[in-house]
Motif scaffolding. Sequence first.
Motif, PDB file in Angstrom:
ATOM      1  N   TYR A 418      51.699 -22.949  77.806  1.00  0.00           N
ATOM      2  CA  TYR A 418      53.050 -21.771  78.411  1.00  0.00           C
ATOM      3  C   TYR A 418      53.691 -21.621  77.068  1.00  0.00           C
ATOM      4  O   TYR A 418      54.486 -20.536  76.712  1.00  0.00           O
ATOM      5  CB  TYR A 418      54.267 -22.145  79.546  1.00  0.00           C
ATOM      6  CG  TYR A 418      53.134 -20.969  80.746  1.00  0.00           C
ATOM      7  CD1 TYR A 418      53.088 -20.222  81.036  1.00  0.00           C
ATOM      8  CD2 TYR A 418      52.814 -22.198  82.006  1.00  0.00           C
ATOM      9  CE1 TYR A 418      52.967 -19.498  81.997  1.00  0.00           C
ATOM     10  CE2 TYR A 418      52.946 -21.817  83.162  1.00  0.00           C
ATOM     11  CZ  TYR A 418      52.276 -20.060  83.014  1.00  0.00           C
ATOM     12  OH  TYR A 418      51.973 -19.647  84.105  1.00  0.00           O
ATOM     13  N   ASP A 422      55.102 -18.943  75.517  1.00  0.00           N
ATOM     14  CA  ASP A 422      56.556 -18.378  74.434  1.00  0.00           C
ATOM     15  C   ASP A 422      56.687 -18.505  73.418  1.00  0.00           C
ATOM     16  O   ASP A 422      57.567 -16.894  72.440  1.00  0.00           O
ATOM     17  CB  ASP A 422      57.124 -19.278  75.506  1.00  0.00           C
ATOM     18  CG  ASP A 422      58.873 -18.623  75.882  1.00  0.00           C
ATOM     19  OD1 ASP A 422      58.949 -17.851  75.824  1.00  0.00           O
ATOM     20  OD2 ASP A 422      58.896 -19.564  75.237  1.00  0.00           O
ATOM     21  N   ARG A 425      56.102 -14.921  71.593  1.00  0.00           N
ATOM     22  CA  ARG A 425      56.040 -13.800  72.338  1.00  0.00           C
ATOM     23  C   ARG A 425      55.848 -12.354  72.029  1.00  0.00           C
ATOM     24  O   ARG A 425      56.425 -12.357  70.933  1.00  0.00           O
ATOM     25  CB  ARG A 425      57.170 -13.950  73.126  1.00  0.00           C
ATOM     26  CG  ARG A 425      57.707 -12.526  74.551  1.00  0.00           C
ATOM     27  CD  ARG A 425      58.986 -12.838  74.731  1.00  0.00           C
ATOM     28  NE  ARG A 425      58.531 -14.016  75.351  1.00  0.00           N
ATOM     29  CZ  ARG A 425      58.750 -14.337  76.555  1.00  0.00           C
ATOM     30  NH1 ARG A 425      58.563 -13.219  77.194  1.00  0.00           N
ATOM     31  NH2 ARG A 425      58.432 -15.228  77.461  1.00  0.00           N
ATOM     32  N   ASN A 431      51.971 -10.939  78.076  1.00  0.00           N
ATOM     33  CA  ASN A 431      52.131 -12.064  77.169  1.00  0.00           C
ATOM     34  C   ASN A 431      51.895 -13.127  78.801  1.00  0.00           C
ATOM     35  O   ASN A 431      52.235 -12.802  79.547  1.00  0.00           O
ATOM     36  CB  ASN A 431      53.720 -12.452  77.045  1.00  0.00           C
ATOM     37  CG  ASN A 431      54.509 -11.764  76.290  1.00  0.00           C
ATOM     38  OD1 ASN A 431      54.407 -12.174  74.938  1.00  0.00           O
ATOM     39  ND2 ASN A 431      54.809 -10.945  76.179  1.00  0.00           N
ATOM     40  N   GLN A 458      57.713 -19.491  84.476  1.00  0.00           N
ATOM     41  CA  GLN A 458      57.576 -18.836  82.783  1.00  0.00           C
ATOM     42  C   GLN A 458      57.611 -17.055  83.129  1.00  0.00           C
ATOM     43  O   GLN A 458      57.631 -16.481  82.484  1.00  0.00           O
ATOM     44  CB  GLN A 458      55.989 -18.945  82.795  1.00  0.00           C
ATOM     45  CG  GLN A 458      56.473 -20.581  82.478  1.00  0.00           C
ATOM     46  CD  GLN A 458      57.134 -20.328  81.036  1.00  0.00           C
ATOM     47  OE1 GLN A 458      56.733 -19.862  80.389  1.00  0.00           O
ATOM     48  NE2 GLN A 458      57.533 -21.822  80.839  1.00  0.00           N
ATOM     49  N   LYS A 461      60.016 -15.320  83.577  1.00  0.00           N
ATOM     50  CA  LYS A 461      60.517 -15.020  81.762  1.00  0.00           C
ATOM     51  C   LYS A 461      59.712 -14.129  80.831  1.00  0.00           C
ATOM     52  O   LYS A 461      59.723 -13.591  80.038  1.00  0.00           O
ATOM     53  CB  LYS A 461      60.636 -16.245  80.891  1.00  0.00           C
ATOM     54  CG  LYS A 461      61.662 -17.766  81.322  1.00  0.00           C
ATOM     55  CD  LYS A 461      61.409 -18.810  80.932  1.00  0.00           C
ATOM     56  CE  LYS A 461      61.111 -18.802  79.204  1.00  0.00           C
ATOM     57  NZ  LYS A 461      60.873 -20.386  78.758  1.00  0.00           N
ATOM     58  N   VAL A 463      56.489 -14.232  81.066  1.00  0.00           N
ATOM     59  CA  VAL A 463      54.899 -14.771  81.114  1.00  0.00           C
ATOM     60  C   VAL A 463      53.735 -14.837  81.541  1.00  0.00           C
ATOM     61  O   VAL A 463      54.301 -15.977  82.800  1.00  0.00           O
ATOM     62  CB  VAL A 463      54.834 -16.376  79.911  1.00  0.00           C
ATOM     63  CG1 VAL A 463      53.397 -16.192  79.878  1.00  0.00           C
ATOM     64  CG2 VAL A 463      55.716 -15.866  78.713  1.00  0.00           C
TER      65      VAL A 463
END
Length: 691
Positions: A418, A422, A425, A431, A458, A461, A463
């Motif tokens: 992760y 990130d 990205r 992603n 995640q 965010k 992902v």
Amino acid sequence: MKHEDDLMDALLKEQAKGGADEKLLASIEEALDEKKSGGGGWRRGAPWAAAAAIMIGGWVVYHSQPEEEPVIAYHPTSAPVESRRVMEAPELADAKMQPSVPSEPVVADENPLTGLFVEPATAPPHGAAPQTKGNLDGFAQDEPSSRPLPRIVAPPAGEGQTRRLDDLRGMPGDVGGAGFEPNLALLPPVEERLRSRGSEWFPVPGRSLPKEKLLQGADAEEFSRDNYGQLVDQPWKSPWDDPLSTFSIDVDTASYTNVRRAILEGRAIQPDAVRIEECINYFDYRYEPPSEGNAFAVHTKLATCPWQPEHLLARVAIKGKEIAANARPASNLVFLIDVSGSMQSSDKLPLLKQSMQVLIDSLDERDRVGIVVYAGTEGVVLEPTLLDEAGKSKAAAALTKLESGGSTNGGAGLARAYQMADSHRVDDGVNRVILATDGDFNVGTTGQGQLVELVKKQAAKGVSLSVLGFGTGNLNDAMMEAITNDGNGNYFYVDGQREAERIFLQKLSGTLVTIAKDVKIQVEFNPGKVKAYRLIGYANRVLRNQDFNDDKVDAGDIGAGHTVTAFYEIVPVGVDGPDTGGVDGLRYQQPAERKELVESDDWFTLKLRYKYPEGEKSRLIESPVTGDPVKWEDAGNDFRMASAVALFGMKLRGQVEEVPWDRVAEIARPALADDPEERRAEFFELIKKLD
């Protein structure tokens, strides 16, 4: 018993010295004989000579006669094994991982496997240090070990069929040749004590099974550490009491391929391994695509029920829009690959490496790929790399270096993957972390709750997570499904090269483009037309009715070109129906007055909510379903195929035992006419094996 253990420890330690006092050894043996006299005691002589040989040879299990005598595990050195009554512990024999030396031998009460001996790997000369170079735990990544693992060979030497220990667990067919007598009963204390020292080779405790059952594959779950979440099927409900049915969509297909493999291998199928919706959604259906400007199309069909003529079957179908390969956004993919010792068989890591190469070849310079591996520790094999010509060559070289060995620290690896995703990205792109594993996370972050929270954080965010499952015997299906459900991802199970190509070239590439997220379905049934209903499948996807309008509640996503199918079985008004769970009358209050029925010709109203990939506010689609149901024979081949698969799953879960298997085949047979990839024909063959 404690005194006997102390005596045994003393005997083993003295034998291990190589030059121990013979009188001391004899006195210890005599004391043991006295303690064990009359009860199948420890025998002197040849067995103890074999024990000494095993100590020299490796962490193995010694079987002595009679069967009541204990099994003893020992620590490895480098000399070859001579005994014919031993079994290796694969990850401890792995030259890449150095286990800690236990302070005492581990004693069990029953042998796990008899009649086998270890054919040593290309061992160094006697007394030489074992080779330790590898790609994990700080060893040089560019110096992978070339030393093969020891093999378990069935007697007679050179004649029996060679098999890894993982392959022997519950394997049908001839796995050992003449004289092979399996006995895999293991006790929990042994497993716990070995695990406390970093070992994981014991399967779950289970009773001993006769040779015939093992070879036929019956009760194979006795040998397996496969873990499936508990599924509670939706009951029959009355629209007067429960007018609404709400659930999240699911495009996963792992359950079907896992079940298919079990059937083909002759293994027993755990009902909780069967997620009916994943079986249905494994197959492709020719639903009409959405009109221009829409993310997907929604279709409904009402027909008679193929397995219960007085009932009806309502189908809800969703078709996602197709996106041309040259129109998709750029992708930032991080592969998290399990390289623990259990991944070494041909249907696991080697198959994964071949499949990944297929995917990498299909991507282009818009895309970036990184590779993180995990076993005892996690490590980066390939930093995120653009897949131009040079990048593809670099990625291919990284794949060739992957080797298996060690235990499984999946939690740490997931966090590292992760972090990598990130840090690279892609705005307005894809992603995604793609986890490939055969098993459980048994080191580091192991709690399902911890992993789910990590994945949800995640996903929020941007992902997402997809999981690829491989192999049998250690498959934590419950864990992998849970984290993909909460990770805006998908869960696939790879059971062979053909399935790998299908997933990596078709299904996985489709998930790279999410066309709608948090897709929820809610159906309101009309009690004037529907006496009772039940949702087929989606047992762990059911939502609270109030969750439908709550945009904070996560639900499933749809990728480009994906289809989703769901069925409701309906009992029309006027037909004798099943029990819908009524309760006794209340003592302290009068029952509420019956609600007044609104006259309508609708059977039900379908409502669907979804968000655009970057949106946070959901949109609503609403459509009433009315009209006379058609005969299921006239509902089309897609309806026939999907309903046959639904019945297949219901039978495997024990819901409709009275319906014979040949009825499933009868429903599906005409659908074979539309089968360009012969997957429907393959399904037909599975039914024959179950009949």
